[in-house]
Motif scaffolding. Structure first.
Motif, short mmCIF file in Angstrom:
data_model
loop_
_atom_site.label_atom_id
_atom_site.label_comp_id
_atom_site.label_asym_id
_atom_site.label_seq_id
_atom_site.Cartn_x
_atom_site.Cartn_y
_atom_site.Cartn_z
N UNK A 385 0.91 -0.90 -0.01
CA UNK A 385 0.18 0.08 -0.11
C UNK A 385 1.03 0.80 0.41
N UNK A 386 0.31 2.35 -0.61
CA UNK A 386 0.67 3.02 -0.83
C UNK A 386 1.09 4.30 0.49
N UNK A 387 1.92 4.88 1.19
CA UNK A 387 2.08 6.08 2.02
C UNK A 387 1.18 7.34 2.03
N UNK A 388 0.10 6.94 1.86
CA UNK A 388 -0.34 7.96 1.66
C UNK A 388 -1.73 8.72 2.44
N UNK A 389 -1.73 9.68 3.16
CA UNK A 389 -2.98 9.54 4.36
C UNK A 389 -3.86 10.25 3.82
#
Length: 411
Positions: A385-389
């Motif tokens: 998974x992308x580290x995207x808040x």
């Protein structure tokens, strides 16, 4: 010798660069299912049927009746796309397609940039039919090529040749603003070298969009019966995974990155209708076996029509309420909608904005209850998974393992 049919001016031209535009609450996509085919392909588990004869007038009248009934039930909407799927919609009389487009425009408000797509079989198209569909308002076609290898086409039960496919693709380029075609890979004994050759052939013919599907053996198909008997073997998981990675490498290098697991496009050439599904927008499904997701009066409905063509035709031709023609419909709770939106949106490279999930209900706890935050953190650390808040987004490696990713993050 007949004179060539000239390409007409499209009734509904498509502007470019709309792929990233989100649907609004008043937007609606319309799916029309034409269930008839020339023959049943051995891999196909779609709701498709072979009939000796079809009454086009009866089908046209019933589609129009359903459109009007849905409009009365749903209320005013802006139509962003119409999709003729099947089955083989290119067998439909072009006049029927035109009547459906006109009825949709009359029942709702048809956006000036509406995408109107028709699925086509290379064995069921010619200049006159393409000209007729273009005149009817179709501005995009999706062609079921499946392979540029004649031996593979025979294995897949297709009635066209590789040359027929190329002819159909080139004709589509004359008559429609945009076109796409499908290929199937991970066939028995298919090697990486074989598949790279197929992709080279595809890119030599491609416009702005390609759909590339891995062969799956679905229950109820002829291939499934062969597979159960041991008469059919497909590449194992590792070999199929390698072919998937080859697909991403070659198409990315050609400027058609994956915007969804099986779909590749140049920026702006994404299928707007399918983006409605993946972005969890509203769509009305009309025809045998068609599904829909509709928000009506603040309540979200999942709809499904009866699969049998004759049963659907009888019910839909008599029903004033479109729900009465359905095999079943159900109310979708906010919590269920969050799960569905995640499952659909995670298929895409853009992922699922958390704001989209929050907008599905008044209770923020529905989002938190649906998601396992510890698993999301673990998979982000693992590179799946992308580290995207601001959004849930699978990496390329995560999309290749999406079923496992979804099983982990959804409660």
């Amino acid at each position: 010798m007949t004179a060539p049919v000239p390409p007409p001016q499209p009734r509904f031209p498509l502007p470019q660069g709309e792929g990233e535009k989100e649907s609004g609450p008043a937007d609606l996509a319309v799916y029309i299912h034409w269930p008839f085919c020339l023959s049943k392909c051995p891999y196909c588990d779609f709701n498709s049927h072979v009939r000796e004869s079809v009454d086009p007038a009866a089908w046209q009248a019933t589609y129009l009746r359903q459109i009007r009934a849905y409009a009365a039930r749903i209320g005013p909407r802006r139509i962003t796309s119409i999709f003729f799927g099947g089955g083989t919609p290119s067998l439909m009389p072009p006049e029927t397609a035109g009547a459906i487009v006109d009825a949709t425009a009359a029942a709702w408000s048809l956006d000036g940039a509406a995408e109107i797509t028709l699925e086509a079989n290379p064995a069921a198209v010619d200049r006159e039919r393409f000209a007729g569909f273009a005149a009817a308002g179709v501005n995009r076609v999706s062609i079921g090529v499946q392979s540029f290898d004649d031996r593979a086409l025979r294995f897949l039960g297709r009635r066209h040749s590789a040359d027929d496919a190329r002819t159909a693709i080139r004709l589509a380029g004359r008559y429609f603003d945009r076109s796409s075609f499908d290929l199937i890979y991970a066939l028995p004994e298919q090697t990486d070298r074989d598949w790279r050759g197929q992709l080279r052939d595809a890119l030599a013919e491609a416009g702005g969009h390609l759909s590339l599907y891995q062969l799956t053996i679905e229950p109820g198909t002829a291939f499934h019966a062969q597979w159960e008997r041991g008469d059919l073997a497909t590449p194992d998981e590792d070999a199929a995974g390698n072919l998937y990675e080859t697909t991403q490498e070659v198409l990315e290098g050609a400027g058609l990155p994956a915007y969804e697991i099986s779909n590749h496009a140049r920026p702006g050439d994404e299928s707007r209708h399918n983006l409605t599904y993946w972005r969890y927008g509203d769509y009305a499904g009309i025809g045998p076996g068609a599904h829909g997701r509709l928000a009506i009066g603040g309540v979200r409905h999942a709809t499904r029509h009866h699969r049998a063509p004759e049963v659907w035709l009888e019910r839909a031709s008599q029903a004033c309420d479109p729900m009465a023609a359905e095999r079943g419909s159900a109310v979708v709770s906010d919590a269920e909608a969050v799960v569905e939106a995640v499952m659909m949106g995670m298929r895409t490279a853009e992922g699922v904005p958390l704001a989209r999930l929050a907008a599905l209900g008044d209770a923020p706890e529905n989002v938190e209850a649906a998601l396992d935050r510890s698993e999301i953190a673990r998979l982000a650390e693992a590179g799946l998974l992308a580290d995207d808040p601001d959004r849930l987004r699978a990496t390329a490696a995560g999309r290749q393992r999406l079923n496992a990713v979804l099983a982990a993050i959804l409660n």
